[in-house]
Scaffold this active site. Sequence first.
Site, mmCIF file in Angstrom:
data_model
loop_
_atom_site.group_PDB
_atom_site.id
_atom_site.type_symbol
_atom_site.label_atom_id
_atom_site.label_comp_id
_atom_site.label_asym_id
_atom_site.label_seq_id
_atom_site.Cartn_x
_atom_site.Cartn_y
_atom_site.Cartn_z
ATOM 1 N N GLN A 115 -10.690 -1.161 -4.305
ATOM 2 C CA GLN A 115 -9.224 -1.133 -4.371
ATOM 3 C C GLN A 115 -8.642 -2.503 -4.023
ATOM 4 O OE1 GLN A 115 -7.831 2.364 -4.690
ATOM 5 N NE2 GLN A 115 -6.173 1.204 -5.587
ATOM 6 N N LYS A 118 -8.934 -4.607 -7.152
ATOM 7 C CA LYS A 118 -8.089 -4.003 -8.192
ATOM 8 C C LYS A 118 -6.619 -4.328 -7.917
ATOM 9 C CE LYS A 118 -8.725 0.430 -8.715
ATOM 10 N NZ LYS A 118 -8.622 1.918 -8.771
ATOM 11 N N LYS A 130 -8.238 3.043 1.486
ATOM 12 C CA LYS A 130 -8.564 4.337 0.863
ATOM 13 C C LYS A 130 -8.806 5.352 1.962
ATOM 14 C CE LYS A 130 -9.248 5.865 -3.369
ATOM 15 N NZ LYS A 130 -8.792 5.309 -4.654
ATOM 16 N N GLY A 169 -2.348 9.529 -4.188
ATOM 17 C CA GLY A 169 -3.347 10.529 -4.556
ATOM 18 C C GLY A 169 -4.629 9.913 -5.092
ATOM 19 N N ASP A 170 -5.616 10.760 -5.254
ATOM 20 C CA ASP A 170 -6.882 10.431 -5.920
ATOM 21 C C ASP A 170 -7.469 11.805 -6.274
ATOM 22 O OD1 ASP A 170 -8.761 7.841 -6.247
ATOM 23 O OD2 ASP A 170 -10.064 9.510 -5.743
ATOM 24 N N SER A 396 2.220 2.679 -8.723
ATOM 25 C CA SER A 396 2.562 2.965 -7.325
ATOM 26 C C SER A 396 3.361 1.810 -6.735
ATOM 27 C CB SER A 396 1.291 3.170 -6.491
ATOM 28 O OG SER A 396 0.792 4.471 -6.635
HETATM 29 N N1 GLU Z 1 -6.295 6.470 -6.418
HETATM 30 C C1 GLU Z 1 -5.781 5.545 -7.378
HETATM 31 C C2 GLU Z 1 -6.752 4.406 -7.571
HETATM 32 O O1 GLU Z 1 -7.929 4.602 -7.490
HETATM 33 C C3 GLU Z 1 -4.349 5.122 -7.096
HETATM 34 C C4 GLU Z 1 -4.059 4.567 -5.747
HETATM 35 C C5 GLU Z 1 -2.579 4.336 -5.464
HETATM 36 O O2 GLU Z 1 -1.738 4.623 -6.314
HETATM 37 O O3 GLU Z 1 -2.308 3.858 -4.377
HETATM 38 O O4 GLU Z 1 -6.398 3.289 -7.865
#
Ligand code: GLU
Length: 464
Positions: A115, A118, A130, A169-170, A396
């Site tokens: 993350q 990303k 996370k 979410g995830d 987000s």
């Molecule tokens: N869970 C999503 C991801 O893997 C979104 C995370 C978010 O919106 O903070 O990127």
Amino acid sequence: MPEKLHANLQPMFDAVLARNPGESEFHQAVYEVMLSLTPIAGHRPEYAQWSILKRICEPERQIIFRVPWVTDAGEVQINRGFRVEFNSALGPYKGGLRFHPSVNLSIIKFLGFEQTFKNSLTGMPIGGGKGGSDFDPKGRSEGEIMRFCQSFMTELYRHIGEYTDVPAGDIGVGGRELGYLFGQYKRIVNRWEAGVLTGKGLSWGGSRVRTEATGYGTVFFARDMLAEVGESLDGKRVVVSGSGNVAIYAVEKIHQLGGTVIACSDSSGFVVDEHGLDLDLLKDVKEVRRERLSVYADERGPSARFVPAGSGGEGSSGSGDGGAGIWAVPCDVALPCATQNELPAAGAKALVKNGVRLVAEGANMPTTPDAVAILREAGVLYAPGKASNAGGVATSALEMQQNASRDSWGFEETEARLEEIMGAIHRTCVETADRYGHPGDYVVGANLAGYMKVADAMVAQGVI
Ligand code: GLU
């Protein structure tokens, strides 16, 4: 791991292995990033120094807590809650919450690590984090889900905030769960703080397109990859694994852009529908009724057939797929949108044998290192999730912007911003891969660009 790392990097990777024993998913995520640092390990040694890598591989904070709750039958249940605040060099920790029985520290750490890069790639001011729990929402009543979410937030609330850490979410955490989590947060702190969570409902601070964003973004990215080599999605046969939030909206956008999705899956098996998936029926079965995919096949009629998991996949019809599952369905484009390590070497071999042109990840780390090596060897266009699935978290960040300015944008405007962000991530990947001598390599492009931005900010902010 299929390839050895650069001589400057291997000892650092060995140290990560020794320091985090048994955390195989975390090892895999670190390995993939370190492998991509090879082009700079020799001539940009400032980025490959142990002083920076050691810090990047160590989360800033790891929170593990007990989540007690009571079932409808009056039984006390204990789950484990996690929030790993990985890196705040670029902004507040940002990343989703996953509720799934497989969740453990290794999985949350791999997700938080990915993350970080990303979020860096999105160009938005967000750090990486996370969280989640080993809670299994399957088969739980509404009341049980609500009580679990409330108990989870009763501990989590003290660690999060608009300027600290912003969960979303995830897997296993969608609009319903975010509603219960937000309600409990608001009740505890007695403040209406929209910016503490993203993925909220539209009437209470959510953003348009957030629900669709990960799936739509993955398809925009795939379209841009094809355009780079003079091709398009028009008329392409597409296989999308999964049938959750990411998969459903990937199917929707593929159909809007002229492709046909002929297969999708869930944990019970996969469905092949030669006429193209009926999206309304799929949404009704998965999102409204929360049923298995076999229900889709039963109601769709003769064009669809259901292949149960573990039945040998396509092999059940006599061909023998050797464990390839849904990936044995011949297609031009494959979008793994379910979960980590769902596309193994056998799947990659089947895709290559059937002439797949492109694989873009909608899930996080769905392709195993062996499978990635097979796809790249065969010249398949391949995008790692931290680039191709970044549309969810990017939207987000757009939700955070709207919350901060007490504004709410329309659907078209928000979708246009998402499309622009995915285009910019695509350009960054292509240009970075070119600059470091790996043209067309989206793995090197994404990892290097994401990593260097975080590393630069960390160096600027000193040893903290
Ligand atoms: N869970 C999503 C991801 O893997 C979104 C995370 C978010 O919106 O903070 O990127």
